[in-house]
Design a protein around this motif. Structure first.
Motif, PDB file in Angstrom:
ATOM      1  N   VAL A 292       0.854  -1.181   0.000  1.00 12.75           N
ATOM      2  CA  VAL A 292       0.000   0.000   0.000  1.00 12.75           C
ATOM      3  C   VAL A 292       0.895   1.237   0.000  1.00 12.75           C
ATOM      4  O   VAL A 292       1.714   1.416   0.891  1.00 12.75           O
ATOM      5  CB  VAL A 292      -0.919   0.016   1.254  1.00 12.75           C
ATOM      6  N   ARG A 293       0.746   2.057  -1.014  1.00 10.65           N
ATOM      7  CA  ARG A 293       1.531   3.297  -1.079  1.00 10.65           C
ATOM      8  C   ARG A 293       0.758   4.403  -0.364  1.00 10.65           C
ATOM      9  O   ARG A 293      -0.419   4.602  -0.612  1.00 10.65           O
ATOM     10  CB  ARG A 293       1.781   3.705  -2.516  1.00 10.65           C
ATOM     11  N   ARG A 294       1.464   5.091   0.488  1.00  9.42           N
ATOM     12  CA  ARG A 294       0.847   6.198   1.223  1.00  9.42           C
ATOM     13  C   ARG A 294       1.664   7.466   0.988  1.00  9.42           C
ATOM     14  O   ARG A 294       2.871   7.406   0.776  1.00  9.42           O
ATOM     15  CB  ARG A 294       0.822   5.887   2.718  1.00  9.42           C
TER      16      ARG A 294
ATOM     17  N   GLN B 203       3.341  12.132   4.484  1.00 12.71           N
ATOM     18  CA  GLN B 203       2.717  12.724   5.680  1.00 12.71           C
ATOM     19  C   GLN B 203       1.746  11.738   6.335  1.00 12.71           C
ATOM     20  O   GLN B 203       1.696  11.610   7.550  1.00 12.71           O
ATOM     21  CB  GLN B 203       2.005  14.020   5.302  1.00 12.71           C
ATOM     22  N   GLU B 204       0.984  11.020   5.526  1.00  9.67           N
ATOM     23  CA  GLU B 204       0.043  10.025   6.046  1.00  9.67           C
ATOM     24  C   GLU B 204       0.792   8.869   6.705  1.00  9.67           C
ATOM     25  O   GLU B 204       0.413   8.391   7.778  1.00  9.67           O
ATOM     26  CB  GLU B 204      -0.849   9.501   4.911  1.00  9.67           C
ATOM     27  N   ALA B 205       1.863   8.410   6.073  1.00 11.56           N
ATOM     28  CA  ALA B 205       2.663   7.318   6.648  1.00 11.56           C
ATOM     29  C   ALA B 205       3.252   7.745   7.989  1.00 11.56           C
ATOM     30  O   ALA B 205       3.207   6.981   8.962  1.00 11.56           O
ATOM     31  CB  ALA B 205       3.768   6.915   5.679  1.00 11.56           C
ATOM     32  N   ARG B 206       3.793   8.946   8.075  1.00  9.16           N
ATOM     33  CA  ARG B 206       4.369   9.446   9.338  1.00  9.16           C
ATOM     34  C   ARG B 206       3.297   9.514  10.421  1.00  9.16           C
ATOM     35  O   ARG B 206       3.532   9.148  11.562  1.00  9.16           O
ATOM     36  CB  ARG B 206       5.019  10.821   9.135  1.00  9.16           C
ATOM     37  N   ARG B 207       2.100   9.981  10.048  1.00  8.27           N
ATOM     38  CA  ARG B 207       1.002  10.077  11.013  1.00  8.27           C
ATOM     39  C   ARG B 207       0.637   8.694  11.542  1.00  8.27           C
ATOM     40  O   ARG B 207       0.503   8.505  12.762  1.00  8.27           O
ATOM     41  CB  ARG B 207      -0.223  10.749  10.380  1.00  8.27           C
ATOM     42  N   LEU B 208       0.502   7.729  10.654  1.00  9.53           N
ATOM     43  CA  LEU B 208       0.152   6.368  11.072  1.00  9.53           C
ATOM     44  C   LEU B 208       1.237   5.769  11.966  1.00  9.53           C
ATOM     45  O   LEU B 208       0.937   5.088  12.953  1.00  9.53           O
ATOM     46  CB  LEU B 208      -0.082   5.483   9.849  1.00  9.53           C
ATOM     47  N   ILE B 209       2.485   6.015  11.625  1.00 10.07           N
ATOM     48  CA  ILE B 209       3.597   5.497  12.423  1.00 10.07           C
ATOM     49  C   ILE B 209       3.580   6.125  13.814  1.00 10.07           C
ATOM     50  O   ILE B 209       3.717   5.423  14.829  1.00 10.07           O
ATOM     51  CB  ILE B 209       4.939   5.752  11.703  1.00 10.07           C
TER      52      ILE B 209
ATOM     53  N   THR C   1       7.188  -2.321   6.777  1.00  8.70           N
ATOM     54  CA  THR C   1       8.487  -2.895   7.124  1.00  8.70           C
ATOM     55  C   THR C   1       9.253  -1.981   8.075  1.00  8.70           C
ATOM     56  O   THR C   1       8.972  -0.778   8.163  1.00  8.70           O
ATOM     57  CB  THR C   1       9.342  -3.100   5.862  1.00  8.70           C
ATOM     58  N   ASP C   2      10.240  -2.563   8.745  1.00  3.78           N
ATOM     59  CA  ASP C   2      11.142  -1.778   9.590  1.00  3.78           C
ATOM     60  C   ASP C   2      11.827  -0.696   8.751  1.00  3.78           C
ATOM     61  O   ASP C   2      12.019   0.429   9.209  1.00  3.78           O
ATOM     62  CB  ASP C   2      12.236  -2.665  10.203  1.00  3.78           C
ATOM     63  N   ALA C   3      12.182  -1.063   7.527  1.00  6.63           N
ATOM     64  CA  ALA C   3      12.861  -0.115   6.643  1.00  6.63           C
ATOM     65  C   ALA C   3      11.992   1.112   6.366  1.00  6.63           C
ATOM     66  O   ALA C   3      12.511   2.231   6.239  1.00  6.63           O
ATOM     67  CB  ALA C   3      13.252  -0.804   5.335  1.00  6.63           C
ATOM     68  N   ALA C   4      10.693   0.915   6.290  1.00 10.77           N
ATOM     69  CA  ALA C   4       9.795   2.054   6.059  1.00 10.77           C
ATOM     70  C   ALA C   4       9.813   3.010   7.253  1.00 10.77           C
ATOM     71  O   ALA C   4       9.790   4.237   7.073  1.00 10.77           O
ATOM     72  CB  ALA C   4       8.376   1.562   5.789  1.00 10.77           C
ATOM     73  N   ILE C   5       9.867   2.452   8.454  1.00 12.19           N
ATOM     74  CA  ILE C   5       9.961   3.299   9.650  1.00 12.19           C
ATOM     75  C   ILE C   5      11.261   4.106   9.584  1.00 12.19           C
ATOM     76  O   ILE C   5      11.275   5.324   9.788  1.00 12.19           O
ATOM     77  CB  ILE C   5       9.951   2.452  10.947  1.00 12.19           C
ATOM     78  N   ASN C   6      12.359   3.393   9.278  1.00 14.48           N
ATOM     79  CA  ASN C   6      13.662   4.061   9.200  1.00 14.48           C
ATOM     80  C   ASN C   6      13.694   5.097   8.086  1.00 14.48           C
ATOM     81  O   ASN C   6      14.329   6.143   8.225  1.00 14.48           O
ATOM     82  CB  ASN C   6      14.778   3.030   9.025  1.00 14.48           C
ATOM     83  N   HIS C   7      13.009   4.825   6.982  1.00 16.99           N
ATOM     84  CA  HIS C   7      12.943   5.794   5.886  1.00 16.99           C
ATOM     85  C   HIS C   7      12.304   7.103   6.353  1.00 16.99           C
ATOM     86  O   HIS C   7      12.770   8.185   6.009  1.00 16.99           O
ATOM     87  CB  HIS C   7      12.146   5.201   4.715  1.00 16.99           C
ATOM     88  N   HIS C   8      11.241   7.000   7.130  1.00 17.69           N
ATOM     89  CA  HIS C   8      10.509   8.195   7.555  1.00 17.69           C
ATOM     90  C   HIS C   8      11.116   8.885   8.772  1.00 17.69           C
ATOM     91  O   HIS C   8      10.979  10.101   8.931  1.00 17.69           O
ATOM     92  CB  HIS C   8       9.045   7.844   7.843  1.00 17.69           C
TER      93      HIS C   8
END
Length: 189
Positions: free
Chosen positions: A5-7, A10-16, A44-51
């Motif tokens: 799912v592509r977000r 800003q939406e991804a950061r909010r969800l995290i 993924t963990d990598a997505a957290i680290n990306h943001h």
């Protein structure tokens, strides 16, 4: 396996941050692990680290998220409402932000931002002015800072401090009530 799912960033950061906050409330700072946050959001963990970069950077962002939550609550309180101020501080810090702020402080992190409670100082000063007196801004600032310190530390050491004064049966609610009364008296509101 479900599709990716592509977000929007800003939406991804909010969800995290929302997931990290849920983990903080449920289990304290130790529960806010990159892997646990990723699992909560379904990324993924990598997505957290990306943001956010490192876990420490995620924790700093989470503390700022709590600060934004507090500022929003305080903005809803009108006219320097002492009860609302104390309750807003207590609510946010009881949700794990006291432990988070202390853990970050102990790790050496310092926030260079200032004045988060300046609108509160302004509102209390205006209440004093409305009573026909000239507020001593420095005194109002020191009083608000003392309240902030006391309420922030209560979830961490409040029980022990009350017990040290022979108040083994006193509750955080009693302490909060005392702070509200003390603030009102100190500022002669």
């Amino acid at each position: 396996m479900a599709g990716r799912v592509r977000r929007e960033p800003q939406e991804a950061r909010r969800l995290i941050l929302e997931a990290a906050e849920r983990l903080l409330i449920a289990g304290g700072v130790a529960a806010v692990q990159v892997r646990a946050v990723a699992a909560e959001v379904g990324i993924t963990d990598a997505a957290i680290n990306h943001h956010f970069g490192t876990r420490d950077q995620l924790l700093v962002a989470l503390l700022r998220h709590g600060g934004a939550r507090l500022r929003k609550r305080l903005a809803q309180a009108s006219g320097g409402d002492v009860e609302q101020l104390a309750a807003s501080l207590a609510e946010v810090y009881a949700d794990g932000y006291a432990e988070l702020a202390l853990a970050l402080h102990q790790s050496g992190w310092r926030d260079a931002a200032t004045g988060m409670l300046s609108p509160v100082v302004d509102a209390l000063s205006e209440r004093i002015r409305a009573r026909g007196r000239t507020p001593d801004r420095r005194r109002v600032q020191l009083t608000v800072a003392a309240l902030h310190q006391g309420v922030a530390l209560d979830p961490i050491v409040g029980t022990e401090f009350r017990r040290s004064a022979g108040l083994a049966d006193a509750t955080p609610a009693e302490t909060l009530d005392w702070w509200e009364q003390a603030l009102t008296r100190m500022l002669d509101l």
